[in-house]
Each structure stands twice: as C-alpha cells, then as structure tokens.
Scaffold this motif. Structure first.
Motif, PDB file in Angstrom:
ATOM      1  N   MET A  72       0.834  -1.194   0.000  1.00  0.00           N
ATOM      2  CA  MET A  72       0.000   0.000   0.000  1.00  0.00           C
ATOM      3  C   MET A  72       0.878   1.256   0.000  1.00  0.00           C
ATOM      4  O   MET A  72       0.623   2.225  -0.731  1.00  0.00           O
ATOM      5  N   LEU A  73       1.927   1.214   0.812  1.00  0.00           N
ATOM      6  CA  LEU A  73       2.841   2.354   0.899  1.00  0.00           C
ATOM      7  C   LEU A  73       3.527   2.582  -0.441  1.00  0.00           C
ATOM      8  O   LEU A  73       3.673   3.728  -0.888  1.00  0.00           O
ATOM      9  N   TYR A  74       3.930   1.509  -1.063  1.00  0.00           N
ATOM     10  CA  TYR A  74       4.599   1.606  -2.364  1.00  0.00           C
ATOM     11  C   TYR A  74       3.665   2.204  -3.414  1.00  0.00           C
ATOM     12  O   TYR A  74       4.069   3.052  -4.223  1.00  0.00           O
ATOM     13  N   SER A  75       2.421   1.777  -3.373  1.00  0.00           N
ATOM     14  CA  SER A  75       1.457   2.311  -4.345  1.00  0.00           C
ATOM     15  C   SER A  75       1.205   3.798  -4.118  1.00  0.00           C
ATOM     16  O   SER A  75       1.059   4.571  -5.075  1.00  0.00           O
ATOM     17  N   ILE A  76       1.180   4.195  -2.830  1.00  0.00           N
ATOM     18  CA  ILE A  76       0.973   5.618  -2.520  1.00  0.00           C
ATOM     19  C   ILE A  76       2.168   6.448  -2.980  1.00  0.00           C
ATOM     20  O   ILE A  76       2.016   7.558  -3.508  1.00  0.00           O
ATOM     21  N   VAL A  77       3.371   5.894  -2.789  1.00  0.00           N
ATOM     22  CA  VAL A  77       4.583   6.604  -3.231  1.00  0.00           C
ATOM     23  C   VAL A  77       4.553   6.811  -4.738  1.00  0.00           C
ATOM     24  O   VAL A  77       4.870   7.898  -5.251  1.00  0.00           O
ATOM     25  N   LEU A  78       4.191   5.765  -5.467  1.00  0.00           N
ATOM     26  CA  LEU A  78       4.108   5.892  -6.930  1.00  0.00           C
ATOM     27  C   LEU A  78       3.048   6.901  -7.341  1.00  0.00           C
ATOM     28  O   LEU A  78       3.228   7.664  -8.298  1.00  0.00           O
ATOM     29  N   LYS A  79       1.928   6.901  -6.624  1.00  0.00           N
ATOM     30  CA  LYS A  79       0.826   7.793  -6.976  1.00  0.00           C
ATOM     31  C   LYS A  79       1.133   9.239  -6.604  1.00  0.00           C
ATOM     32  O   LYS A  79       0.748  10.161  -7.328  1.00  0.00           O
ATOM     33  N   ARG A  80       1.807   9.429  -5.449  1.00  0.00           N
ATOM     34  CA  ARG A  80       2.082  10.782  -4.958  1.00  0.00           C
ATOM     35  C   ARG A  80       3.576  11.109  -5.046  1.00  0.00           C
ATOM     36  O   ARG A  80       4.108  11.849  -4.215  1.00  0.00           O
ATOM     37  N   ILE A  81       4.245  10.580  -6.047  1.00  0.00           N
ATOM     38  CA  ILE A  81       5.694  10.749  -6.142  1.00  0.00           C
ATOM     39  C   ILE A  81       6.106  12.215  -6.269  1.00  0.00           C
ATOM     40  O   ILE A  81       7.115  12.651  -5.707  1.00  0.00           O
ATOM     41  N   LYS A  82       5.311  13.000  -6.981  1.00  0.00           N
ATOM     42  CA  LYS A  82       5.649  14.421  -7.157  1.00  0.00           C
ATOM     43  C   LYS A  82       5.574  15.174  -5.834  1.00  0.00           C
ATOM     44  O   LYS A  82       6.439  16.006  -5.520  1.00  0.00           O
ATOM     45  N   LEU A  83       4.542  14.872  -5.056  1.00  0.00           N
ATOM     46  CA  LEU A  83       4.376  15.528  -3.758  1.00  0.00           C
ATOM     47  C   LEU A  83       5.529  15.163  -2.816  1.00  0.00           C
ATOM     48  O   LEU A  83       6.104  16.034  -2.150  1.00  0.00           O
TER      49      LEU A  83
END
Length: 299
Positions: free
Chosen positions: A41-52
């Motif tokens: 889940m954390l990895y998916s969030i990082v990929l999704k919010r990588i710019k932030l």
C-alpha cells in the motif's frame, strides 16, 4: 487402567501443544501478510504521490544546504598532557569543571579561568578529555601520573597556539598543585644552596692545599689532605647540583607531550550529513502527508 489414563493425558497434552503451535504459526503468518500488504500500500501511494513526496524531499535538501552554509565551521585538534606524581582524578575534576563552563556558554568564567579574552572564549565550541590509562588499572587502584588527552573544538583555527599554554596554566595554577610545587621547589632549592656552600668550601680548601701558606704542610686538624679526594668530592657535588637544577626546571605538575596542531581544513559541518538528514526527514514528512491525504480521499 491407570496406564491407559496416563497415556490419554499425555496424548491430550501433546494435542493441545500442537494446537498452540499452530495458533502461533497462523498469527505469525497473518502478521507477515499484514506487513507485506502495508508495504504494498505504501509503495502504491509513493508511486501515486511521487511528485508531492519529491517536492517535500527537495525542500528538505534546500533547507539542509542553507543550514550548512549558515553554520559556523569549526576545527578540532588534540593535545596530550603528562602528569607529575599527582592523582588523575584531581585533573579529571578540573577538566570536568571547564567542560561544564564551555557547555553552559559561561564565557566570563572561561575567560577568567583560562586567562584569555572573552572574545577568545566565545570561539570555543566544545571540549572532550580522556584518561589514556583508565582501562589499564584495577577498579580499586588509584591512578597517578597518567597522561591525559584533551580534544578541543574551536571556531577559529589560529587560537590553538594560545589555548595550549592556557589549558596547561589552568591545570598548573590549581591551589593544591601550586602548593605541592612550592613545597618541592623549596626542598630542592635548599639542597642546592647547601651544595653550593660545600663546593665553595672544598674549592677554598683545594686552593689552600695547592698553595700552602705558613706551616700548613698539607695537614688540617692533624689529618693529611689528599688533593685527589678533594677534587673527586668536588666533582660529585657539582654533578649533584646540576641534577637538582635540572630537576628544578621540571617541577611543573603538568607537562605537554604533544601540543595542538592547527588544521588547514575545518572538521565540520559536513555538507553530505546535512543533506542526508534533512532530505530523509522531509521525505518521511512527505510520505506521512501523502498517506494521510490518500486515506482522507478514500473516506
């Protein structure tokens, strides 16, 4: 009958043990699955919010770079002192007091104790000291005359030359140390004065024997004088006098073995450490912010 009951009891106990082991096993498996799902889940969030997250990280790197250039550079060097026949714990106590003054930024006290200007005292960042022979003696023994190493951190590289005599005098001017030094000095000086008088008396006697006047004829108080023994006695006393005079020059309780060596480059701060810490901290901030934002969106 009794054996059958005992066998049933053992079987039941073994069965319960197996059930407990299976329960623990399933709990561990569930825990590992939860950790795996959490990381996914954390990895998916990082990929999704990588710019932030990258924005937070870049902000941290920028602040770390600014903090590095704002921080004063400092220089580190060490000196080694050897003690006379005094207990190391006394010197340890003196240095500990000075370290507390430096830690508390008590610049007037530092200036007064080290006999330096208050401006120079403000250039001291920190001080550490260690007893080099602390691990070589038994716990119940008293350590005497062991060398000390003092590590000093200064904001100005050129101050190391003046700090060396300042620290030596600070330790040497301790009331107890000064008293012991004066006692030894008086003892040695009194012996030297006595030797000088005796050497002068023997020299006078040698002159009388070498150039007799009147009815001396090489006798004093009825005993024959041997010029050779007089010369030998004179040389022995002169050697003893020279040794005592050399000892008088070495009566300091504190002597410098190796002094501070000025550094051409500052010890710190380190740019890479500043960037790593600030970047890591703000990366974590960005990750927490991204997770909280994603959780709110799902709700």
């Amino acid at each position: 009958m009794y054996e059958l009951k005992e066998r049933d009891t053992r079987s039941e106990t073994q069965f319960q043990g197996e059930i407990n082991l299976l329960t623990i096993y399933y709990k561990v498996v569930d825990l590992l699955k939860s950790i795996k799902n959490w990381f996914l889940m954390l990895y998916s969030i990082v990929l999704k919010r990588i710019k932030l997250i990258m924005l937070f990280t870049l902000l941290g790197l920028g602040l770390g770079w600014i903090a590095f250039y704002v921080t004063k550079p400092y220089y580190t060097s060490s000196m080694t002192l050897v003690l006379a026949d005094i207990r190391n714990e006394f010197v340890d106590d003196q240095l500990r007091k000075l370290a507390y003054m430096i830690k508390d930024d008590n610049y007037p006290a530092i200036s007064r104790n080290l006999d330096i200007s208050e401006e120079a005292a403000r250039k001291i960042k920190g001080m550490k000291f260690s007893n080099l022979d602390a691990d070589r003696i038994e716990e119940d023994s008293i350590l005497t005359g062991s060398p000390f190493r003092i590590e000093l951190q200064l904001y100005e590289n050129g101050l190391f030359n003046s700090m060396e005599p300042a620290l030596s005098n600070y330790l040497e001017n301790n009331r107890y140390f000064s008293k012991q030094k004066r006692i030894k000095q008086r003892q040695v000086e009194s012996v030297i004065i006595k030797l000088k008088k005796e050497i002068k008396s023997i020299d006078s006697l040698k002159t009388t024997v070498a150039n007799p006047r009147g009815p001396v004829n090489g006798f004093v108080y009825g005993e024959a004088l041997d010029p050779t023994s007089l010369y030998r006695e004179s040389v022995g006393m002169f050697k003893e006098q020279a040794e005592l005079e050399a000892k008088l020059d070495q009566l300091d309780n504190i002597q410098v073995v190796t002094g501070f060596s000025p550094r051409s480059k500052p010890t710190g701060p380190k740019l890479l450490i500043y960037l790593f810490l600030s970047g890591t901290i703000f990366f974590l901030f960005g990750l927490v912010f991204a997770v909280s934002k994603e959780t709110k969106n799902k709700v």
